[in-house]
Design an enzyme around this catalytic site. Structure first.
Site: not given
Length: 348
Positions: A56, A140
């Site tokens: 992010y 992830h």
């Protein structure tokens, strides 16, 4: 804000969690001041679970979240981040490596689900966060790296859990098949499923949610608004981070017509629906401003009459589990959360 335990771990999360992609400048810039104000507002609303990832904003979300949480009692909140992408510096002037985040392309993401890669990722996340520990680590998006994730990455997380470095482990993805495999083939405490248990996509009902329920594991749901369409169903809205197709826009608008007939905003119905399944421990909502998290907390507390769910079901607008799924929960059979907590002996 109610708390629920993740699987058989000792880690608890609040039913509403702060998703940190937005303060990593997803799609557009967010100032440092607005990012800090968003975390402050979440805290004021009772949110005590915060999620982030190196992906992010090339680490920006972790930096900002750590800075905002550093002055708060560490035992008062739960923090999750993710592993599987390492950040490596690149020379100035390289290609745009931001991948949808409005940040300078100072680093590139390198997929790495090796044991060393996962350990290094956790170590680097701790450094960016500036905190003493991480409570939950998810692998992830291992979609294209399943062999490495199961053979090397996941066992590395198990070692970290056994050593007490992290409290709970799992995987986070936008699909259900591999997440279901994590529940069946590993001792993961929880999985984070984005966009697949919503009013527009019921694919998690087929196997993932029944499997979690049967095994005493937890599912954290993300993308409850399907990246915007269920928040504001209009032409030009996005669905799963792309322009929404006309048929889904029309379906979302039909959903909105029914919910508003009962005086309930579609956002409130979408959030409450995603939380209703007994395998779901919490919902993670992407946040970029104080207004957004306050709105989510308000929608969570909005009363939803049973007749609303009955009408949605009568009009064929609730996702239905396949007959062969063995599902024990039928969409539209919604219990009050207080009753659910009492029945299941869950902590708050």
């Amino acid at each position: 804000m109610r708390r629920r335990r993740l699987g058989r771990s000792t880690v608890e999360i609040t039913e509403l969690a702060f998703g940190g992609a937005g303060i990593g400048n997803l799609h557009r810039p967010v100032s440092d001041e607005d990012a800090a104000a968003a975390v402050d507002a979440a805290w004021e609303c009772g949110v005590r679970t915060f999620d982030t990832a190196p992906h992010y904003g090339l680490g920006l979300s972790e930096h900002r979240l750590g800075r905002a949480l550093r002055s708060r009692p560490r035992d008062a909140y739960t923090l999750s981040t993710k592993a599987g992408r390492l950040l490596e510096p690149v020379p100035p002037g390289g290609d745009d490596l931001a991948q949808g985040f409005a940040v300078p392309a100072t680093h590139r993401r390198v997929w790495d689900f090796s044991a060393d890669g996962v350990l290094r990722s956790v170590e680097e996340s701790l450094r960016r966060l500036g905190l003493d520990r991480i409570d939950i680590v998810y692998l992830h998006d291992p979609d294209d790296h399943g062999d490495d994730a199961f053979r090397y990455g996941y066992p590395a997380l198990e070692r970290l859990r056994a050593e007490g470095v992290v409290g709970a482990i799992g995987a986070g993805m936008n699909q259900t098949a591999m997440l279901t495999r994590f529940l069946r083939d590993t001792d993961a405490d929880a999985v984070l499923c984005a966009g697949r248990h919503t009013l527009l996509d019921g694919s998690a009902l087929a196997e993932l949610l029944p499997e979690a329920r049967a095994r005493g594991r937890s599912v954290v749901v993300g993308g409850v608004f399907n990246s915007g369409l269920l928040a504001d169903p209009r032409p030009g809205a996005t669905y799963d981070y792309a322009p929404a197709p006309p048929d889904l826009i029309a379906r979302a608008q039909r959903l909105q017509t029914v919910t508003e007939r009962h005086g309930v905003p579609l956002r409130a119905a979408a959030l409450r629906y995603s939380l209703a399944h007994p395998a779901v421990a919490g919902a993670l909502v992407g946040v970029r401003s104080a207004h957004e998290i306050r709105d989510a907390a308000h929608r969570l507390r909005t009363p939803v009459p049973p007749a609303l769910w009955a009408d949605l079901r009568a009009e064929g607008l609730l996702p239905e589990p396949p007959r062969t799924s063995g599902a024990t929960w039928v969409p539209g059979t919604f219990r009050d959360h207080e009753q659910r907590d009492h029945e299941e002996g869950e902590s708050r």
